[in-house]
Write an enzyme that holds these catalytic residues in place. Structure first.
Site, PDB file in Angstrom:
ATOM      1  N   CYS A 109       0.813  -1.274  -0.110  1.00  0.00           N
ATOM      2  CA  CYS A 109      -0.040  -0.107  -0.166  1.00  0.00           C
ATOM      3  C   CYS A 109       0.985   1.186  -0.013  1.00  0.00           C
ATOM      4  CB  CYS A 109      -0.907  -0.051   1.253  1.00  0.00           C
ATOM      5  SG  CYS A 109      -2.099  -1.369   1.443  1.00  0.00           S
TER       6      CYS A 109
ATOM      7  N   ARG B  91       3.480   0.077  -5.136  1.00  0.00           N
ATOM      8  CA  ARG B  91       3.105  -0.473  -3.808  1.00  0.00           C
ATOM      9  C   ARG B  91       2.005  -1.309  -3.697  1.00  0.00           C
ATOM     10  NH1 ARG B  91       6.878   1.872  -0.249  1.00  0.00           N
ATOM     11  NH2 ARG B  91       5.639   1.061   1.368  1.00  0.00           N
TER      12      ARG B  91
ATOM     13  N   TRP C  56      -2.662  -2.551  -1.632  1.00  0.00           N
ATOM     14  CA  TRP C  56      -2.482  -3.901  -1.877  1.00  0.00           C
ATOM     15  C   TRP C  56      -3.220  -4.758  -0.688  1.00  0.00           C
ATOM     16  CZ3 TRP C  56      -0.359  -8.337   0.723  1.00  0.00           C
ATOM     17  CH2 TRP C  56       0.106  -9.287  -0.267  1.00  0.00           C
TER      18      TRP C  56
ATOM     19  N   ASN D 111      -1.096   2.009   5.751  1.00  0.00           N
ATOM     20  CA  ASN D 111      -0.514   1.286   5.158  1.00  0.00           C
ATOM     21  C   ASN D 111       0.198   0.180   6.191  1.00  0.00           C
ATOM     22  OD1 ASN D 111       1.444  -0.465   3.849  1.00  0.00           O
ATOM     23  ND2 ASN D 111       3.095   1.118   3.960  1.00  0.00           N
ATOM     24  N   GLY D 112      -0.182  -1.032   6.354  1.00  0.00           N
ATOM     25  CA  GLY D 112       0.350  -1.799   7.362  1.00  0.00           C
ATOM     26  C   GLY D 112      -0.791  -2.879   7.923  1.00  0.00           C
TER      27      GLY D 112
ATOM     28  N   GLU E  87      17.080 -16.721 -10.027  1.00  0.00           N
ATOM     29  CA  GLU E  87      16.506 -15.543 -10.021  1.00  0.00           C
ATOM     30  C   GLU E  87      15.903 -15.471 -11.718  1.00  0.00           C
ATOM     31  OE1 GLU E  87      16.219 -12.708  -8.483  1.00  0.00           O
ATOM     32  OE2 GLU E  87      15.973 -11.061  -9.822  1.00  0.00           O
TER      33      GLU E  87
ATOM     34  N   LYS F  30      12.140 -14.131 -12.194  1.00  0.00           N
ATOM     35  CA  LYS F  30      11.573 -12.916 -13.259  1.00  0.00           C
ATOM     36  C   LYS F  30      10.759 -13.589 -14.481  1.00  0.00           C
ATOM     37  CE  LYS F  30      13.068 -10.316 -11.357  1.00  0.00           C
ATOM     38  NZ  LYS F  30      13.774 -10.119 -10.397  1.00  0.00           N
TER      39      LYS F  30
ATOM     40  N   GLU G 230       7.115 -13.646 -12.440  1.00  0.00           N
ATOM     41  CA  GLU G 230       6.616 -12.493 -12.234  1.00  0.00           C
ATOM     42  C   GLU G 230       6.217 -11.754 -13.176  1.00  0.00           C
ATOM     43  OE1 GLU G 230       8.705 -10.368  -8.296  1.00  0.00           O
ATOM     44  OE2 GLU G 230      10.153 -11.008  -9.990  1.00  0.00           O
TER      45      GLU G 230
ATOM     46  N   HIS H 169      17.403 -36.184 -10.466  1.00  0.00           N
ATOM     47  CA  HIS H 169      16.929 -36.652  -9.277  1.00  0.00           C
ATOM     48  C   HIS H 169      15.318 -36.771  -9.367  1.00  0.00           C
ATOM     49  CE1 HIS H 169      20.756 -37.826  -7.648  1.00  0.00           C
ATOM     50  NE2 HIS H 169      21.315 -36.445  -8.263  1.00  0.00           N
TER      51      HIS H 169
ATOM     52  N   LYS I 258       5.806  -3.764  -4.380  1.00  0.00           N
ATOM     53  CA  LYS I 258       7.268  -3.596  -4.629  1.00  0.00           C
ATOM     54  C   LYS I 258       7.871  -3.865  -3.032  1.00  0.00           C
ATOM     55  CE  LYS I 258      11.075  -2.213  -6.389  1.00  0.00           C
ATOM     56  NZ  LYS I 258      11.647  -3.081  -7.450  1.00  0.00           N
TER      57      LYS I 258
HETATM   58  O1  M6R Z   1      13.109  -4.450  -1.193  1.00  0.00           O
HETATM   59  P1  M6R Z   1      13.741  -5.985  -1.090  1.00  0.00           P
HETATM   60  O2  M6R Z   1      14.933  -6.172  -1.675  1.00  0.00           O
HETATM   61  O3  M6R Z   1      13.736  -6.403   0.446  1.00  0.00           O
HETATM   62  O4  M6R Z   1      12.554  -6.767  -1.547  1.00  0.00           O
HETATM   63  C1  M6R Z   1      12.776  -8.228  -1.609  1.00  0.00           C
HETATM   64  C2  M6R Z   1      11.745  -8.802  -2.430  1.00  0.00           C
HETATM   65  O5  M6R Z   1      10.379  -8.598  -2.154  1.00  0.00           O
HETATM   66  C3  M6R Z   1      11.880  -8.663  -3.906  1.00  0.00           C
HETATM   67  O6  M6R Z   1      13.124  -8.842  -4.378  1.00  0.00           O
HETATM   68  C4  M6R Z   1      10.823  -9.370  -4.803  1.00  0.00           C
HETATM   69  O7  M6R Z   1      11.287 -10.710  -4.692  1.00  0.00           O
HETATM   70  C5  M6R Z   1      10.898  -8.939  -6.142  1.00  0.00           C
HETATM   71  N1  M6R Z   1       9.579  -8.883  -6.669  1.00  0.00           N
HETATM   72  C6  M6R Z   1      11.839  -9.476  -7.156  1.00  0.00           C
HETATM   73  O8  M6R Z   1      11.683  -9.016  -8.637  1.00  0.00           O
END
Ligand code: M6R
Length: 591
Positions: free
Chosen positions: A2, A27, A74, A100-101, A470, A474, A477, A493, A586
């Site tokens: 949020c 956010r 969010w 937010n929270g 990673e 990517k 997402e 395995h 984010k």
């Molecule tokens: O702000 P941060 O680096 O702590 O965030 C960690 C993860 O939430 C962040 O890397 C998330 O996995 C991204 N969506 C990756 O693209």
């Protein structure tokens, strides 16, 4: 999760809050809402959808207001509906709040307020705040006092803005969720993040937990941590971020812009003060037990670093997902060093991990992009990535900055600072080539081939294993295609059972492990798999080859770039917005 923003001053608050909401959309984007004061009445507009969609329906600019607050959601408590969208109001619609929270004790508070006659409309935890303020507006108590008495009762994490129909004031409080004040000659801003008001001012005030601020319009700071309103001074600081960096410019999406920026951001990440690096290296040498913690991509950067620390500096580090850290807390002592890696510096699990360490006297070093974030303020020392604002929900440039910084630390730890720096400087050329139109066009052809696939596998060995992880993240997402990563040796395995005619498998190859990983690629190919090689040299096993020059310990920085581009192109070709993938936000400020 949020985003919240408020403005009070001589400019048009509706316009400023609308712009701020667009900057905060990364956010959360389930719903959006806005509240202001007009002729002693609250004006509220809110609905499900993204900022532009809701603004097109409701016109946030209908009134020229001098005071407004806004929220982009969010969802945590309560489904994605108009009623659950913020702002929330009290029974008599005199008070509006955005939050937010998560209010942990909201059920208990709600029960109590209902028994006193309050009528709730939404299914959110946040609505209790508006009613609680209303409940405290008794016996001639001022709005400020009522807010103070209400905030004292909240448990959990919160950044809250509250306004009242007949007050020219925004009351703000922060505990556990980010909130920053912006100061301009025409008024004051308060927001979850600096880019929300960066077009207007670079003068900011970072808040501490339990800081309560009255903006009227100049900010007046109190801290209520001890149950009393203690007046405090908070310094105004200047941010180095450039408003231009928080704009898309000619790019269609922030994701592509941020991928392209890596030519510079990797260089900026390693332009560090050598003395600070050496101080941190001293802490690593003194420590009995080093933990690297992070979430998501930041966790993958930590995993990558564990290989580089082992290889280059012969140093063993423990890498733990921040959310799993509670299982290891009993190992922590005053001799432990925790290196927390986070783009935002606000990730809940990361903050919880370092707080557990602090309780046991452990030292905390952090690697962060957002200056002034909670993680920076709670660490003994920090290294800033200097990557500029990363707006796309997916980490791209900050992931490579994290690895660059951690690599430089590993080289400094083995007394090879100059060599580390030289190696990282050399990457400029490689990244330039990897982000060029030629490479992007080639990767687009691959994206066209993979467009309708349901699964993509990624494999690597050694340093290439976290890169494979990673890469899978990517792809998932951005494109919502199921992608999974394996250490090359692990495929046989079990998971090789899933390889059938045409199943794509991305294979990350380095000089060091070429023989072994190519033999894994052959195993995939013999079962009909479509093999995509990310490799310095071509091989007959590859159905598609993306050339990435050999960079040794820096391979994880360069090898991920083609996959960032691939993920981007898959999202666009499949009709998704890569900047705002569904269900994500984010910065993950909840458990
Ligand atoms: O702000 P941060 O680096 O702590 O965030 C960690 C993860 O939430 C962040 O890397 C998330 O996995 C991204 N969506 C990756 O693209």
């Amino acid at each position: 999760m949020c985003g919240i923003i408020g403005y009070i001053g001589r400019r048009n608050a509706s316009q400023i809050v609308l712009e701020g909401l667009k900057h905060l959309e990364y956010r959360g984007y389930d719903s959006v809402g806005f509240a202001g004061v007009l002729n002693s009445k609250l004006v509220i507009k809110k609905d499900v959808g993204k900022v532009d969609e809701v603004h097109a329906r409701l016109n946030f600019l209908e009134y020229n207001l001098k005071l407004a607050i806004g929220h982009t959601r969010w969802a945590t408590h309560g489904r994605v509906t108009r009623t659950n969208a913020h702002p929330h109001t009290d029974c008599n619609k005199r008070i509006a709040i955005v939050h937010n929270g998560i209010i942990d004790n909201y059920e208990e508070l709600k029960k109590e307020l209902i028994s006193k006659g309050h009528k709730f409309r939404s299914g959110t935890d946040s609505e209790v705040v508006a009613h609680l303020i209303e409940e405290n507006l008794v016996d001639g108590k001022s709005f400020e006092e009522a807010c103070f008495n209400a905030f004292k009762r909240l448990e959990g994490a919160y950044a809250i803005l509250a306004i009242k129909n007949d007050e020219y004031e925004i009351v703000a409080i922060k505990k556990g969720s980010p909130l920053v004040i912006g100061v301009a000659d025409h008024g004051s801003f308060v927001a979850s993040d600096i880019p929300a008001f960066l077009n207007y001012t670079k003068k900011v005030v970072y808040l501490y937990d339990y800081d309560m601020v009255f903006l009227k319009p100049e900010p007046v700071f109190y801290n209520i941590g001890n149950g009393v309103m203690l007046k405090v001074e908070r310094p105004i600081q200047s941010v180095e971020w450039d408003a231009e960096k928080a704009r898309k410019g000619d790019f269609e999406h922030f994701m592509l812009k941020e991928i392209m920026e890596q030519v510079d951001t990797v260089q900026r990440a390693v332009a560090q003060d050598k003395r600070i690096l050496e101080k941190i290296v001293g802490e690593i040498r003194r420590a009995k037990g080093v933990f690297l913690v992070g979430c998501g991509s930041s966790y993958h950067a930590c995993l990558t670093a564990s290989y580089v620390f082992s290889k280059v500096a012969k140093e063993h580090v423990n890498v733990i997902l921040a959310s799993e850290f509670p299982n290891y807390e009993h190992f922590l002592t005053e001799k432990t060093l925790i290196i927390a890696v986070s783009q935002s510096g606000e990730t809940y699990d990361v903050l919880e991990a370092i707080r557990a360490g602090k309780k046991r006297g452990s030292k905390i070093i952090s690697i962060v992009n957002v200056m002034g974030s909670s993680l920076v303020r709670e660490s003994d020392a920090s290294l800033l990535m200097h990557a500029g604002p990363e707006i796309c929900v997916l980490s791209t440039k900050t992931y490579t900055s994290q690895i660059a910084l951690l690599n430089l630390l590993a080289y400094t730890l083995s007394d090879k600072y100059e060599e580390g720096k030289r190696r990282l400087k050399y990457l400029w050329n490689v990244i330039y080539y990897l982000t060029s139109a030629n490479t992007r066009n080639k990767i687009r052809k691959l994206a066209e081939k993979l467009l309708d696939k349901q699964h993509i596998f990624c494999i690597g060995r050694g340093l290439q294993y976290p890169t494979a992880m990673e890469a899978a993240l990517k792809i998932k997402e951005a494109s919502y295609i199921h992608a999974e990563a394996f250490a090359g040796g692990e495929l046989k395995h079990g998971t090789i059972a899933l390889i059938e005619e045409g199943t794509p498998c991305i294979v990350f190859v380095s000089e060091e492990n070429a023989k072994e990983i190519l033999s894994n690629a052959i195993e995939v190919k013999s079962r009909g798999g479509y093999v995509i090689g990310i490799s310095p040299v071509n091989s007959e096993v590859f159905d598609f080859w993306i050339k990435v020059p050999e960079c040794g310990t820096e391979n994880p920085i360069v090898q991920i770039i083609p996959i960032q581009i691939l993920a981007y192109q898959l999202a666009v070709l499949r009709g998704y917005d890569p900047d705002k993938p569904r269900n994500l936000a984010k910065s993950v400020t909840v458990k």
